[in-house]
Design a protein around this motif. Structure first.
Motif, PDB file in Angstrom:
ATOM      1  N   LYS A   8     -54.076 115.157   6.659  1.00 48.62           N
ATOM      2  CA  LYS A   8     -53.040 114.565   4.667  1.00 48.62           C
ATOM      3  C   LYS A   8     -52.185 115.578   4.100  1.00 48.62           C
ATOM      4  CE  LYS A   8     -57.367 112.757   2.817  1.00 48.62           C
ATOM      5  NZ  LYS A   8     -58.932 112.944   1.739  1.00 48.62           N
ATOM      6  N   HIS A   9     -51.356 115.958   4.620  1.00 45.91           N
ATOM      7  CA  HIS A   9     -50.312 117.197   4.192  1.00 45.91           C
ATOM      8  C   HIS A   9     -49.282 116.916   5.189  1.00 45.91           C
ATOM      9  CE1 HIS A   9     -53.209 119.110   0.861  1.00 45.91           C
ATOM     10  NE2 HIS A   9     -54.089 119.782   1.807  1.00 45.91           N
ATOM     11  N   MET A  10     -49.541 116.460   6.419  1.00 41.54           N
ATOM     12  CA  MET A  10     -49.169 116.220   7.145  1.00 41.54           C
ATOM     13  C   MET A  10     -47.724 115.013   6.863  1.00 41.54           C
ATOM     14  SD  MET A  10     -48.728 118.456   9.956  1.00 41.54           S
ATOM     15  CE  MET A  10     -47.676 117.922  10.202  1.00 41.54           C
ATOM     16  N   PRO A  11     -46.078 115.211   6.373  1.00 47.93           N
ATOM     17  CA  PRO A  11     -45.045 114.160   5.753  1.00 47.93           C
ATOM     18  C   PRO A  11     -45.573 113.042   7.356  1.00 47.93           C
ATOM     19  CG  PRO A  11     -44.277 115.786   7.024  1.00 47.93           C
ATOM     20  CD  PRO A  11     -45.998 116.707   7.083  1.00 47.93           C
ATOM     21  N   GLU A  12     -45.706 111.540   7.078  1.00 48.44           N
ATOM     22  CA  GLU A  12     -45.493 110.780   7.662  1.00 48.44           C
ATOM     23  C   GLU A  12     -43.776 110.710   8.585  1.00 48.44           C
ATOM     24  OE1 GLU A  12     -47.550 107.872   8.134  1.00 48.44           O
ATOM     25  OE2 GLU A  12     -48.785 109.178   6.224  1.00 48.44           O
ATOM     26  N   PRO A  13     -44.667 110.319  10.321  1.00 43.94           N
ATOM     27  CA  PRO A  13     -43.789 110.705  10.930  1.00 43.94           C
ATOM     28  C   PRO A  13     -42.023 109.412  11.116  1.00 43.94           C
ATOM     29  CG  PRO A  13     -45.186 110.262  12.045  1.00 43.94           C
ATOM     30  CD  PRO A  13     -45.069 109.582  10.633  1.00 43.94           C
ATOM     31  N   VAL A  14     -40.789 109.510  11.461  1.00 43.34           N
ATOM     32  CA  VAL A  14     -39.713 108.631  11.501  1.00 43.34           C
ATOM     33  C   VAL A  14     -39.488 108.353  12.953  1.00 43.34           C
ATOM     34  CG1 VAL A  14     -37.724 108.573  10.439  1.00 43.34           C
ATOM     35  CG2 VAL A  14     -39.408 109.554   9.104  1.00 43.34           C
ATOM     36  N   ALA A  15     -39.736 107.710  12.907  1.00 43.50           N
ATOM     37  CA  ALA A  15     -39.003 106.642  14.617  1.00 43.50           C
ATOM     38  C   ALA A  15     -37.263 106.896  14.184  1.00 43.50           C
ATOM     39  CB  ALA A  15     -38.972 105.696  14.795  1.00 43.50           C
ATOM     40  N   LEU A  16     -36.693 108.062  15.233  1.00 42.43           N
ATOM     41  CA  LEU A  16     -34.638 107.507  15.366  1.00 42.43           C
ATOM     42  C   LEU A  16     -34.525 106.633  15.564  1.00 42.43           C
ATOM     43  CD1 LEU A  16     -34.401 111.869  16.634  1.00 42.43           C
ATOM     44  CD2 LEU A  16     -34.114 110.432  14.512  1.00 42.43           C
ATOM     45  N   GLU A  56     -33.363  98.874  22.435  1.00 40.53           N
ATOM     46  CA  GLU A  56     -34.564  99.851  22.607  1.00 40.53           C
ATOM     47  C   GLU A  56     -34.154 101.497  23.340  1.00 40.53           C
ATOM     48  OE1 GLU A  56     -33.406  96.153  26.172  1.00 40.53           O
ATOM     49  OE2 GLU A  56     -33.299  96.343  23.962  1.00 40.53           O
ATOM     50  N   HIS A  57     -32.568 100.937  23.742  1.00 42.15           N
ATOM     51  CA  HIS A  57     -32.121 102.289  23.759  1.00 42.15           C
ATOM     52  C   HIS A  57     -31.298 103.539  23.033  1.00 42.15           C
ATOM     53  CE1 HIS A  57     -32.054 101.184  27.546  1.00 42.15           C
ATOM     54  NE2 HIS A  57     -30.930  99.858  27.654  1.00 42.15           N
ATOM     55  N   ALA A  58     -31.760 102.718  21.181  1.00 44.64           N
ATOM     56  CA  ALA A  58     -31.195 104.132  20.960  1.00 44.64           C
ATOM     57  C   ALA A  58     -31.851 104.763  20.593  1.00 44.64           C
ATOM     58  CB  ALA A  58     -31.619 102.737  18.591  1.00 44.64           C
ATOM     59  N   PRO A  59     -33.321 104.830  20.393  1.00 46.65           N
ATOM     60  CA  PRO A  59     -34.468 106.230  20.107  1.00 46.65           C
ATOM     61  C   PRO A  59     -33.795 107.320  20.870  1.00 46.65           C
ATOM     62  CG  PRO A  59     -35.694 103.991  19.842  1.00 46.65           C
ATOM     63  CD  PRO A  59     -34.323 103.732  20.245  1.00 46.65           C
ATOM     64  N   ARG A  60     -33.072 106.981  22.067  1.00 50.96           N
ATOM     65  CA  ARG A  60     -33.108 107.950  23.330  1.00 50.96           C
ATOM     66  C   ARG A  60     -31.345 107.925  23.044  1.00 50.96           C
ATOM     67  NH1 ARG A  60     -34.929 111.964  27.122  1.00 50.96           N
ATOM     68  NH2 ARG A  60     -33.372 112.385  28.786  1.00 50.96           N
ATOM     69  N   THR A  97     -38.991 121.998  20.925  1.00 51.28           N
ATOM     70  CA  THR A  97     -40.380 123.092  20.658  1.00 51.28           C
ATOM     71  C   THR A  97     -40.814 122.505  19.443  1.00 51.28           C
ATOM     72  OG1 THR A  97     -38.931 124.772  18.977  1.00 51.28           O
ATOM     73  CG2 THR A  97     -39.224 124.650  21.712  1.00 51.28           C
ATOM     74  N   LYS A  98     -42.292 122.664  18.397  1.00 45.62           N
ATOM     75  CA  LYS A  98     -42.372 122.511  17.526  1.00 45.62           C
ATOM     76  C   LYS A  98     -43.207 123.552  16.801  1.00 45.62           C
ATOM     77  CE  LYS A  98     -43.030 117.789  18.210  1.00 45.62           C
ATOM     78  NZ  LYS A  98     -43.487 116.509  18.651  1.00 45.62           N
ATOM     79  N   LEU A 169     -39.365 118.637   9.022  1.00 40.09           N
ATOM     80  CA  LEU A 169     -37.956 118.884  10.188  1.00 40.09           C
ATOM     81  C   LEU A 169     -39.082 118.526  11.615  1.00 40.09           C
ATOM     82  CD1 LEU A 169     -36.032 121.395   9.621  1.00 40.09           C
ATOM     83  CD2 LEU A 169     -35.582 119.905   9.010  1.00 40.09           C
ATOM     84  N   LEU A 170     -40.393 118.868  11.712  1.00 38.71           N
ATOM     85  CA  LEU A 170     -41.175 117.995  12.774  1.00 38.71           C
ATOM     86  C   LEU A 170     -41.665 116.297  13.069  1.00 38.71           C
ATOM     87  CD1 LEU A 170     -43.456 121.018  12.705  1.00 38.71           C
ATOM     88  CD2 LEU A 170     -41.668 120.570  14.476  1.00 38.71           C
ATOM     89  N   ARG A 171     -41.381 115.704  11.371  1.00 37.85           N
ATOM     90  CA  ARG A 171     -41.221 114.438  11.473  1.00 37.85           C
ATOM     91  C   ARG A 171     -40.126 113.653  12.248  1.00 37.85           C
ATOM     92  NH1 ARG A 171     -40.334 112.868   5.705  1.00 37.85           N
ATOM     93  NH2 ARG A 171     -41.271 110.811   6.354  1.00 37.85           N
ATOM     94  N   TYR A 172     -39.028 114.022  12.397  1.00 39.12           N
ATOM     95  CA  TYR A 172     -38.288 113.037  13.244  1.00 39.12           C
ATOM     96  C   TYR A 172     -38.722 113.075  14.914  1.00 39.12           C
ATOM     97  CZ  TYR A 172     -36.513 113.173   8.503  1.00 39.12           C
ATOM     98  OH  TYR A 172     -36.582 113.044   7.018  1.00 39.12           O
ATOM     99  N   ASN A 173     -38.762 111.907  15.344  1.00 36.43           N
ATOM    100  CA  ASN A 173     -39.172 111.754  16.389  1.00 36.43           C
ATOM    101  C   ASN A 173     -38.596 110.197  16.856  1.00 36.43           C
ATOM    102  OD1 ASN A 173     -41.800 113.150  16.875  1.00 36.43           O
ATOM    103  ND2 ASN A 173     -42.822 111.748  16.061  1.00 36.43           N
TER     104      ASN A 173
END
Length: 173
Positions: A8-16, A56-60, A97-98, A169-173
Motif C-alpha cells: 500500500k505504501h509503494m508508489p504506482e509503477p510508471v512505464a517509460l 513499441e520501441h519507445a520504452p527501450r 540496482t534497486k 525513483l524505483l517506480r520508473y520502469n
C-alpha cells in the motif's frame, strides 16, 4: 498482512513511454512521441523528453537514454570529486540496482543506479561523494564522513531526501 501493508505504501509503477511524467535531473518532464527525426532517438527540447520511432520501441529507447545520461553525468562528477581528494576512480558503471544507490569496489570501481539521473542534483552529488569518499576510506569512519561532508555540503539534506523520496525513483520502469 505485512506484505499487503507494505504494498500500500509503494508508489504506482510508471512505464517509460509517451504520456508519462518523469523527473529527469530532478525536474518533471513529460514524455512525448515525435514524428520528427531528432538529433537522437530520444532528446530533450523545451522541458519535454521526445522519443521518435515506432511506439513499441519507445520504452527501450527511453531506458537507454536515461542510462546513457546517468553514465555521462555520474562519471564526470565522480572524476571531478575524486580529483578533489587526490584520487582517481577506476571504472564507473551504471546499473539497474534497486537495493543501493551506489557502491565502490576494493579496486576503486564505482557503480551507480541509473535512477539517480531522476533525482535532484544535490542528491546525485551526495551519492557520488559518498562513493568517492570510499576511494580514500573503505569504511564509514569519522574520516570517511569528513570526506563526504567536504565534497557534499548538503549531505544531510540529501540523505533525508533519499529516505523520504528514494522509493519514488524505483517506480520508473
Amino acid at each position: 498482512q505485512w506484505i499487503a501493508r507494505q504494498l500500500k505504501h509503494m508508489p504506482e509503477p510508471v512505464a517509460l513511454m509517451p504520456g508519462a511524467m518523469v523527473p529527469f535531473l530532478g525536474v518533471s518532464h513529460p514524455i512525448r512521441h515525435s514524428q520528427a527525426r531528432g538529433p537522437a532517438p530520444v532528446w530533450r527540447e523545451d522541458g519535454t523528453i521526445l522519443v521518435s520511432g515506432r511506439a513499441e520501441h519507445a520504452p527501450r529507447r527511453l531506458a537507454d537514454f536515461f542510462k546513457s545520461e546517468a553514465r555521462t553525468v555520474l562519471a564526470a562528477r565522480a572524476v571531478e570529486l575524486a580529483a578533489r581528494l587526490g584520487m582517481k576512480p577506476g571504472r564507473v558503471t551504471v546499473r539497474d540496482t534497486k537495493s543501493r544507490w551506489g557502491s565502490c569496489s576494493q579496486n576503486g570501481s564505482l557503480s551507480f543506479s541509473w535512477r539517480l539521473i531522476l533525482a535532484p542534483e544535490f542528491v546525485r552529488d551526495y551519492v557520488v561523494a559518498h562513493e568517492v569518499a570510499h576511494l580514500k576510506e573503505m569504511n564509514h569512519s569519522p574520516r570517511f564522513w569528513a570526506h563526504v561532508k567536504s565534497l557534499s555540503p548538503e549531505h544531510a539534506l540529501a540523505r533525508k531526501w533519499l529516505r523520504d523520496h528514494g522509493k519514488s525513483l524505483l517506480r520508473y520502469n
